[in-house]
Design a protein around this motif. Structure first.
Motif, mmCIF file in Angstrom:
data_model
loop_
_atom_site.group_PDB
_atom_site.id
_atom_site.type_symbol
_atom_site.label_atom_id
_atom_site.label_comp_id
_atom_site.label_asym_id
_atom_site.label_seq_id
_atom_site.Cartn_x
_atom_site.Cartn_y
_atom_site.Cartn_z
ATOM 1 N N VAL A 68 29.171 41.612 56.025
ATOM 2 C CA VAL A 68 27.842 42.033 55.566
ATOM 3 C C VAL A 68 27.842 42.316 54.064
ATOM 4 N N ILE A 69 28.813 43.106 53.605
ATOM 5 C CA ILE A 69 28.840 43.431 52.175
ATOM 6 C C ILE A 69 29.206 42.206 51.345
ATOM 7 N N HIS A 70 30.042 41.331 51.893
ATOM 8 C CA HIS A 70 30.378 40.086 51.193
ATOM 9 C C HIS A 70 29.120 39.247 50.969
ATOM 10 N N ASP A 71 28.285 39.157 51.988
ATOM 11 C CA ASP A 71 27.034 38.391 51.864
ATOM 12 C C ASP A 71 26.115 38.991 50.801
ATOM 13 N N THR A 72 26.071 40.325 50.709
ATOM 14 C CA THR A 72 25.208 40.944 49.696
ATOM 15 C C THR A 72 25.722 40.631 48.293
ATOM 16 N N LEU A 86 38.996 51.106 34.431
ATOM 17 C CA LEU A 86 39.033 50.202 35.571
ATOM 18 C C LEU A 86 39.746 50.852 36.757
ATOM 19 N N PRO A 87 39.335 50.506 37.974
ATOM 20 C CA PRO A 87 40.092 50.971 39.131
ATOM 21 C C PRO A 87 41.524 50.447 39.038
ATOM 22 N N GLY A 126 43.388 45.225 50.305
ATOM 23 C CA GLY A 126 41.989 44.841 50.485
ATOM 24 C C GLY A 126 41.396 44.231 49.227
ATOM 25 N N TRP A 127 41.741 44.797 48.077
ATOM 26 C CA TRP A 127 41.279 44.227 46.809
ATOM 27 C C TRP A 127 41.846 42.820 46.622
ATOM 28 N N LYS A 163 36.128 46.806 50.922
ATOM 29 C CA LYS A 163 34.733 47.226 50.738
ATOM 30 C C LYS A 163 34.535 47.832 49.347
ATOM 31 N N ASP A 164 35.510 48.630 48.910
ATOM 32 C CA ASP A 164 35.445 49.215 47.559
ATOM 33 C C ASP A 164 35.411 48.121 46.500
ATOM 34 N N ALA A 165 36.218 47.074 46.709
ATOM 35 C CA ALA A 165 36.282 45.975 45.736
ATOM 36 C C ALA A 165 34.938 45.268 45.621
ATOM 37 N N PHE A 166 34.309 44.992 46.770
ATOM 38 C CA PHE A 166 32.998 44.340 46.748
ATOM 39 C C PHE A 166 31.962 45.234 46.057
#
Length: 211
Positions: free
Chosen positions: A23-27, A101-102, A111-112, A180-183
């Protein structure tokens, strides 16, 4: 008992990662295309600046010694230098992001890394758009060019190594949270680079035209 299709599709770490971030990837995809990054050189430069920030944020993950032992030649997959060269091709200096930067480490960093490598798999249509602006793998779109082995083959090999990581369920959950944080970070930088309001998403009803 035979596994249901739903169970089977979530049978590996990479598939669980994908399922939890779709979902977040699509956004992210929709927001990128809504700012028309390939409509002009000016917009494309903004896109390159965005890409340079994200790839700089993950560059240290690609250089991590432990991950390089688990994923062969990971350091050579990093694309920050290629984005900087793309900017230079267009006569632009390396972009300096004005905020810290993170510097994600541990399981979240995985995940990143998943996001960064996945973006290369999905860059095929971006590369085609860049070529319409006369940029290619030797000029202006180096970081979007496919892996020498081909995008699909390279991604399948990367996923095999990803799935082989000895992660506990808790570690997997942290990695998914990292993705999710990366997106979310990518969207924050996109809004700043393209001058969108804080929290802006793609316009309602927006349908990206990728082909």
């Amino acid at each position: 008992m035979h596994p249901t299709p739903e169970t089977d599709t979530e049978s590996t770490f990479a598939k669980r990662l994908k399922a939890q971030t779709t979902v977040i990837h699509d956004t992210v995809d929709n927001l990128v295309m809504s700012v028309a990054p390939f409509d002009s050189k000016e917009n494309y430069v903004k896109f390159l600046k965005l890409q340079s920030v994200f790839h700089k944020a993950v560059d240290h993950i690609y250089k991590n010694l432990e991950l390089n032992q688990a994923i062969p030649e990971l350091a050579y997959m990093a694309r920050h230098d290629a984005v900087v060269q793309d900017l230079a091709d267009l006569g632009e200096a390396p972009y300096e992001y004005g905020k810290p930067l993170p510097q994600e480490t541990g399981n979240k960093a995985i995940g990143w890394l998943y996001c960064a490598e996945g973006s290369n798999l999905g860059a095929a249509f971006l590369f085609k758009h860049a070529q319409k602006l006369d940029y290619n793998g030797e000029n202006g779109a180096r970081h979007l060019a496919p892996h020498p082995d081909g995008r699909g083959k390279h991604w399948r090999e990367f996923v095999e190594y990803l799935n082989a990581l000895p992660l506990s369920p808790e570690a997997e959950a942290e990695a998914i949270e990292g993705a999710k944080d990366a997106f979310e970070f990518y969207k924050v930088v996109l809004r700043e680079t393209f001058g969108l309001p804080e929290g802006a998403e793609a316009p309602a009803g927006f349908q990206p035209h990728r082909h």
